[in-house]
Write a protein that holds these residues in place. Structure first.
Motif, PDB file in Angstrom:
ATOM      1  N   ARG A 137       0.836  -1.205   0.000  1.00 47.06           N
ATOM      2  CA  ARG A 137       0.000   0.000   0.000  1.00 47.06           C
ATOM      3  C   ARG A 137       0.872   1.256   0.000  1.00 47.06           C
ATOM      4  O   ARG A 137       0.592   2.223  -0.717  1.00 47.06           O
ATOM      5  N   ALA A 138       1.942   1.237   0.785  1.00 48.19           N
ATOM      6  CA  ALA A 138       2.832   2.393   0.836  1.00 48.19           C
ATOM      7  C   ALA A 138       3.535   2.607  -0.498  1.00 48.19           C
ATOM      8  O   ALA A 138       3.643   3.736  -0.991  1.00 48.19           O
ATOM      9  N   ALA A 139       4.023   1.522  -1.113  1.00 44.30           N
ATOM     10  CA  ALA A 139       4.705   1.630  -2.406  1.00 44.30           C
ATOM     11  C   ALA A 139       3.751   2.110  -3.488  1.00 44.30           C
ATOM     12  O   ALA A 139       4.114   2.932  -4.334  1.00 44.30           O
ATOM     13  N   SER A 140       2.529   1.614  -3.471  1.00 40.51           N
ATOM     14  CA  SER A 140       1.550   2.017  -4.480  1.00 40.51           C
ATOM     15  C   SER A 140       1.242   3.503  -4.382  1.00 40.51           C
ATOM     16  O   SER A 140       1.176   4.213  -5.391  1.00 40.51           O
ATOM     17  N   LEU A 141       1.051   3.997  -3.164  1.00 39.64           N
ATOM     18  CA  LEU A 141       0.743   5.414  -2.985  1.00 39.64           C
ATOM     19  C   LEU A 141       1.954   6.276  -3.361  1.00 39.64           C
ATOM     20  O   LEU A 141       1.789   7.366  -3.914  1.00 39.64           O
ATOM     21  N   PHE A 142       3.156   5.794  -3.089  1.00 37.68           N
ATOM     22  CA  PHE A 142       4.374   6.492  -3.510  1.00 37.68           C
ATOM     23  C   PHE A 142       4.406   6.614  -5.029  1.00 37.68           C
ATOM     24  O   PHE A 142       4.615   7.705  -5.583  1.00 37.68           O
ATOM     25  N   VAL A 143       4.193   5.503  -5.722  1.00 33.26           N
ATOM     26  CA  VAL A 143       4.261   5.468  -7.183  1.00 33.26           C
ATOM     27  C   VAL A 143       3.173   6.337  -7.813  1.00 33.26           C
ATOM     28  O   VAL A 143       3.411   7.043  -8.802  1.00 33.26           O
ATOM     29  N   LEU A 144       1.979   6.301  -7.253  1.00 35.79           N
ATOM     30  CA  LEU A 144       0.882   7.093  -7.813  1.00 35.79           C
ATOM     31  C   LEU A 144       1.110   8.592  -7.628  1.00 35.79           C
ATOM     32  O   LEU A 144       0.459   9.398  -8.295  1.00 35.79           O
ATOM     33  N   GLY A 145       2.036   8.969  -6.767  1.00 35.74           N
ATOM     34  CA  GLY A 145       2.367  10.374  -6.604  1.00 35.74           C
ATOM     35  C   GLY A 145       3.436  10.862  -7.566  1.00 35.74           C
ATOM     36  O   GLY A 145       3.701  12.068  -7.627  1.00 35.74           O
ATOM     37  N   LEU A 146       4.041   9.967  -8.316  1.00 30.98           N
ATOM     38  CA  LEU A 146       5.143  10.331  -9.210  1.00 30.98           C
ATOM     39  C   LEU A 146       4.638  10.868 -10.542  1.00 30.98           C
ATOM     40  O   LEU A 146       3.543  10.521 -10.988  1.00 30.98           O
ATOM     41  N   PRO A 147       5.441  11.690 -11.226  1.00 35.47           N
ATOM     42  CA  PRO A 147       5.104  12.062 -12.604  1.00 35.47           C
ATOM     43  C   PRO A 147       5.276  10.861 -13.521  1.00 35.47           C
ATOM     44  O   PRO A 147       6.118   9.996 -13.292  1.00 35.47           O
ATOM     45  N   GLY A 148       4.470  10.802 -14.574  1.00 38.35           N
ATOM     46  CA  GLY A 148       4.504   9.666 -15.489  1.00 38.35           C
ATOM     47  C   GLY A 148       3.238   8.847 -15.384  1.00 38.35           C
ATOM     48  O   GLY A 148       2.314   9.175 -14.632  1.00 38.35           O
ATOM     49  N   SER A 149       3.167   7.786 -16.149  1.00 39.19           N
ATOM     50  CA  SER A 149       1.980   6.933 -16.138  1.00 39.19           C
ATOM     51  C   SER A 149       2.200   5.738 -15.224  1.00 39.19           C
ATOM     52  O   SER A 149       3.314   5.232 -15.099  1.00 39.19           O
ATOM     53  N   ALA A 150       1.133   5.308 -14.559  1.00 35.28           N
ATOM     54  CA  ALA A 150       1.200   4.197 -13.615  1.00 35.28           C
ATOM     55  C   ALA A 150       0.354   3.045 -14.142  1.00 35.28           C
ATOM     56  O   ALA A 150      -0.784   3.249 -14.585  1.00 35.28           O
ATOM     57  N   TYR A 151       0.903   1.846 -14.089  1.00 37.95           N
ATOM     58  CA  TYR A 151       0.199   0.643 -14.528  1.00 37.95           C
ATOM     59  C   TYR A 151      -0.203  -0.178 -13.317  1.00 37.95           C
ATOM     60  O   TYR A 151       0.640  -0.525 -12.483  1.00 37.95           O
ATOM     61  N   VAL A 152      -1.481  -0.464 -13.223  1.00 32.34           N
ATOM     62  CA  VAL A 152      -2.044  -1.210 -12.106  1.00 32.34           C
ATOM     63  C   VAL A 152      -2.494  -2.573 -12.622  1.00 32.34           C
ATOM     64  O   VAL A 152      -3.280  -2.653 -13.571  1.00 32.34           O
ATOM     65  N   TYR A 153      -1.995  -3.637 -12.006  1.00 33.74           N
ATOM     66  CA  TYR A 153      -2.371  -4.988 -12.432  1.00 33.74           C
ATOM     67  C   TYR A 153      -3.609  -5.451 -11.671  1.00 33.74           C
ATOM     68  O   TYR A 153      -3.693  -5.283 -10.454  1.00 33.74           O
ATOM     69  N   GLN A 154      -4.556  -6.029 -12.400  1.00 31.75           N
ATOM     70  CA  GLN A 154      -5.818  -6.437 -11.791  1.00 31.75           C
ATOM     71  C   GLN A 154      -5.591  -7.194 -10.484  1.00 31.75           C
ATOM     72  O   GLN A 154      -4.794  -8.122 -10.406  1.00 31.75           O
ATOM     73  N   GLY A 155      -6.317  -6.782  -9.457  1.00 33.08           N
ATOM     74  CA  GLY A 155      -6.230  -7.436  -8.160  1.00 33.08           C
ATOM     75  C   GLY A 155      -5.295  -6.759  -7.190  1.00 33.08           C
ATOM     76  O   GLY A 155      -5.422  -6.961  -5.973  1.00 33.08           O
ATOM     77  N   GLU A 156      -4.349  -5.943  -7.676  1.00 27.18           N
ATOM     78  CA  GLU A 156      -3.478  -5.257  -6.715  1.00 27.18           C
ATOM     79  C   GLU A 156      -4.259  -4.229  -5.929  1.00 27.18           C
ATOM     80  O   GLU A 156      -3.921  -3.929  -4.786  1.00 27.18           O
ATOM     81  N   GLU A 157      -5.350  -3.697  -6.547  1.00 25.13           N
ATOM     82  CA  GLU A 157      -6.188  -2.746  -5.820  1.00 25.13           C
ATOM     83  C   GLU A 157      -6.985  -3.424  -4.707  1.00 25.13           C
ATOM     84  O   GLU A 157      -7.594  -2.749  -3.870  1.00 25.13           O
ATOM     85  N   LEU A 158      -6.973  -4.755  -4.688  1.00 23.18           N
ATOM     86  CA  LEU A 158      -7.600  -5.508  -3.598  1.00 23.18           C
ATOM     87  C   LEU A 158      -6.573  -5.955  -2.563  1.00 23.18           C
ATOM     88  O   LEU A 158      -6.941  -6.537  -1.540  1.00 23.18           O
ATOM     89  N   GLY A 159      -5.303  -5.707  -2.835  1.00 23.05           N
ATOM     90  CA  GLY A 159      -4.254  -6.168  -1.936  1.00 23.05           C
ATOM     91  C   GLY A 159      -4.006  -7.661  -2.034  1.00 23.05           C
ATOM     92  O   GLY A 159      -3.555  -8.292  -1.069  1.00 23.05           O
ATOM     93  N   LEU A 160      -4.274  -8.247  -3.218  1.00 22.96           N
ATOM     94  CA  LEU A 160      -4.106  -9.684  -3.367  1.00 22.96           C
ATOM     95  C   LEU A 160      -2.641 -10.086  -3.247  1.00 22.96           C
ATOM     96  O   LEU A 160      -1.742  -9.420  -3.757  1.00 22.96           O
ATOM     97  N   HIS A 161      -2.423 -11.215  -2.596  1.00 27.99           N
ATOM     98  CA  HIS A 161      -1.119 -11.852  -2.550  1.00 27.99           C
ATOM     99  C   HIS A 161      -1.006 -12.878  -3.674  1.00 27.99           C
ATOM    100  O   HIS A 161      -2.004 -13.262  -4.305  1.00 27.99           O
ATOM    101  N   GLU A 162       0.208 -13.323  -3.905  1.00 27.29           N
ATOM    102  CA  GLU A 162       0.449 -14.431  -4.830  1.00 27.29           C
ATOM    103  C   GLU A 162      -0.206 -15.697  -4.279  1.00 27.29           C
ATOM    104  O   GLU A 162      -0.193 -15.947  -3.069  1.00 27.29           O
ATOM    105  N   VAL A 163      -0.766 -16.509  -5.169  1.00 25.74           N
ATOM    106  CA  VAL A 163      -1.314 -17.804  -4.773  1.00 25.74           C
ATOM    107  C   VAL A 163      -0.231 -18.847  -5.020  1.00 25.74           C
ATOM    108  O   VAL A 163       0.131 -19.123  -6.174  1.00 25.74           O
ATOM    109  N   ALA A 164       0.306 -19.422  -3.960  1.00 20.92           N
ATOM    110  CA  ALA A 164       1.418 -20.368  -4.101  1.00 20.92           C
ATOM    111  C   ALA A 164       0.951 -21.812  -4.188  1.00 20.92           C
ATOM    112  O   ALA A 164       1.503 -22.606  -4.953  1.00 20.92           O
ATOM    113  N   ALA A 165      -0.063 -22.143  -3.405  1.00 23.19           N
ATOM    114  CA  ALA A 165      -0.468 -23.538  -3.269  1.00 23.19           C
ATOM    115  C   ALA A 165      -1.417 -23.965  -4.383  1.00 23.19           C
ATOM    116  O   ALA A 165      -2.619 -24.151  -4.169  1.00 23.19           O
ATOM    117  N   ILE A 166      -0.872 -24.108  -5.589  1.00 25.28           N
ATOM    118  CA  ILE A 166      -1.632 -24.618  -6.727  1.00 25.28           C
ATOM    119  C   ILE A 166      -1.120 -26.021  -7.030  1.00 25.28           C
ATOM    120  O   ILE A 166       0.089 -26.204  -7.252  1.00 25.28           O
TER     121      ILE A 166
END
Length: 563
Positions: free
Chosen positions: A387-416
């Motif tokens: 959350r801290a890194a995302s808010l830092f990046v969104l404050g920067l000049p330039g374009s920001a790319y958000v990957y689906q689910g990061e806005e939900l705070g999703l973690h990686e799914v390891a146990a597949i």
């Protein structure tokens, strides 16, 4: 204070002194097969995306980038394209695509589509024709075919290894071999062939004519090749400098292709945009981002960085300088469909690094290979840092790319389970790389149901039980949820984002970064764990973690306006 400038906020691609939407846009990456499933077959589809347009509008994104939705055998998650000018029937029709495009445009959301020009699927009509046509045919000349080595030609032309593991050469029925830098089902095209170049121009015009606003170019640095016999060994390839003359990576002549594409893009009003996926030496990124080429290039440095103030500051400074050199704006990416989600990366021990600061292994690779058992993931710390890194990046000049689910705070799914994995990386390198399925698991829209609201027929990759806690329906009305944080940040960013420069603010702490944007908007991020006393003045507008007084907690970002 140190001032870092990028390029002026003008549309350099057609010389109009007007803001160009892409320069400071928030672009939301949709992985279509895992976003929303409207017809209940377990695979996300185009109508599913259309059904979620209100969600994207409320989130506040400027554009949507669609990963491949074309007909595909799914040997590589859709990046093995069988037809570049159609929609996979499992995902819908061209009519469905047009309806989705219109729905997004009605809400003021631009649409960027993925173009995969380095290779086709082995199911593509061209490759099937090449197999049938035989040696020396015009059909085979569209690809890279070679005779084998050894007395009977039964050995591959060279000992090259593909990106996904195993040999980069595959033998066909008549004894010849074809080159595939990725999966065996992804034969590389020969970009010295005029027919190949003409066909991709046709594809770009096909989607541009339908109203698509821009293109993301997959492995943009690998199209052109120079395979002169005798072919070098893999060791010789690895030792060659990547200075524009490498036989297959980041060649100078690839920009002849992109100069032609730029003419196509600029023939539309407004010009179509393009962004290069180019994993190249930093000094060569501006070649892809300049106005006469693709116009913008991804900056992937943060994908390989720890949650560390010194690394973040260096990366920001370096990439703003590169953007100024090209006349483009830079891009910021924390997660995408190819890497471990940043909420998980930041909750694992930092990667070991070389003297040059490069990670010697992927973040979380050991954790993934163990199914998430070792080392232990600190989920709370990972999300707090994300959350801290995302808010830092969104404050920067330039374009920001958000990957689906990061806005939900999703973690990686390891146990597949191995039996349910789909990524070719896993199958071609068992025990070495678990693959990318863990960041491609279908999204949770509700806390209940067989697929947490993804669709009525389950999900094509297994979803963990903890998805219920992070579902959209759970976070929707929670003012402190990650989803609410993203919505608030994107709405405020739209009001504040102006200019393409920043001033670093001295904080007196190595683990705290502060910067000021042209309109007095300031951003502070505490990368450490000890609280930081904020300077007086201004109004706190938004923070990644709730706090009551003027002391910024550890692993937290705050935006202050009017300072």
């Amino acid at each position: 204070m140190t001032t870092v400038h990028s390029a002026p906020l003008t549309n350099k691609l057609n010389d109009l002194e007007l803001p160009a939407w892409w320069r400071q846009a928030v672009v939301y990456q949709v992985y279509p097969r895992s976003f929303a499933d409207e017809n209940g077959d377990g695979i996300g589809d185009i109508k599913g995306i259309t059904s979620r347009v209100p969600y994207l509008k409320e989130l506040g994104v400027d554009a949507v980038w669609l990963s491949p939705f074309y007909p595909s055998a799914l040997a590589d998650g859709g990046y093995d394209v069988a037809d570049y000018r159609d929609v996979d029937p499992r995902l819908g029709t061209l009519g469905d695509f047009d309806e989705m495009l219109a729905a997004l445009h009605r809400e003021g959301i631009k649409v960027v589509v993925d173009i995969v020009p380095n290779h086709t699927s082995d199911q593509h009509a061209w490759f099937q024709e090449a197999l049938a046509a035989g040696r020396g045919s015009a059909a085979r000349a569209r690809y890279i075919f070679r005779d084998g080595t050894g007395p009977d030609g039964s050995e591959p032309p060279a000992d090259w290894v593909s990106v996904f593991g195993g040999s980069a050469w595959e033998r066909v029925a008549d004894g010849q071999w074809y080159f595939h830098n990725f999966a065996v089902e992804q034969p590389d095209l020969d970009w010295s062939n005029p027919e190949v170049r003409a066909d991709f121009v046709k594809t770009l015009r096909f989607w541009s004519d339908r109203g698509v606003d821009g293109f993301r170019i997959d492995v943009a640095h690998m199209l052109t090749k120079d395979f002169v016999d005798p072919l070098p060994s893999q060791a010789e390839l690895d030792a060659m400098p990547r200075d524009g003359n490498h036989p297959m990576i980041d060649r100078d002549d690839v920009h002849e292709v992109y100069a032609e594409w730029r003419e196509v893009f600029d023939s539309y009003d407004p010009p179509r945009t393009a962004v290069a996926e180019a994993w190249v030496e930093p000094s060569r990124i501006p070649l892809y981002a300049r106005a006469e080429s693709l116009g913008q290039a991804f900056n992937f440095d943060l994908l390989e960085a720890d949650f560390d103030a010194a690394q973040f500051r260096r990366i920001v400074g370096d990439n703003l300088a590169l953007a100024a050199k090209s006349g483009s704006s830079t891009t910021w990416v924390l997660s995408n469909h190819d890497v471990v989600r940043h909420a998980t990366r930041y909750g694992l021990p930092d990667a070991e690094r070389t003297e040059q600061g490069r990670p010697v292994r992927k973040h979380g690779n050991e954790w993934l290979l163990s199914g998430g058992a070792s080392p232990e993931l600190d989920r709370e710390q990972g999300l707090r840092r994300a959350r801290a890194a995302s808010l830092f990046v969104l404050g920067l000049p330039g374009s920001a790319y958000v990957y689906q689910g990061e806005e939900l705070g999703l973690h990686e799914v390891a146990a597949i389970p191995d039996s349910e994995r789909q990524d070719p990386t896993f199958f071609r390198s068992p025990g070495e790389d678990i693959g990318r399925d863990g960041c491609r698991v279908p999204l949770p829209w509700s806390a209940t149901g067989s697929s947490y609201g993804f669709g009525d027929g389950g999900a094509h990759l297994p979803q963990p039980a903890w998805f219920a806690e992070l579902a959209v329906s759970v976070q929707d009305d929670d003012p402190r949820s990650t989803l609410s944080l993203y919505r608030e940040a994107l709405a405020l960013r739209r009001l504040l984002q102006t200019g393409e420069s920043l001033e670093w603010i001295k904080t007196g702490r190595d683990d705290v970064l502060g910067f000021r944007r042209p309109n007095g908007w300031t951003v502070f991020t505490n990368f450490g764990t000890e609280p930081f006393e904020l300077p007086e003045g201004g109004a706190r507008s938004i923070s990644s973690q709730h706090f009551e007084d003027g002391v910024l907690p550890g692993e937290t970002t705050v935006w202050i306006t009017g300072a």
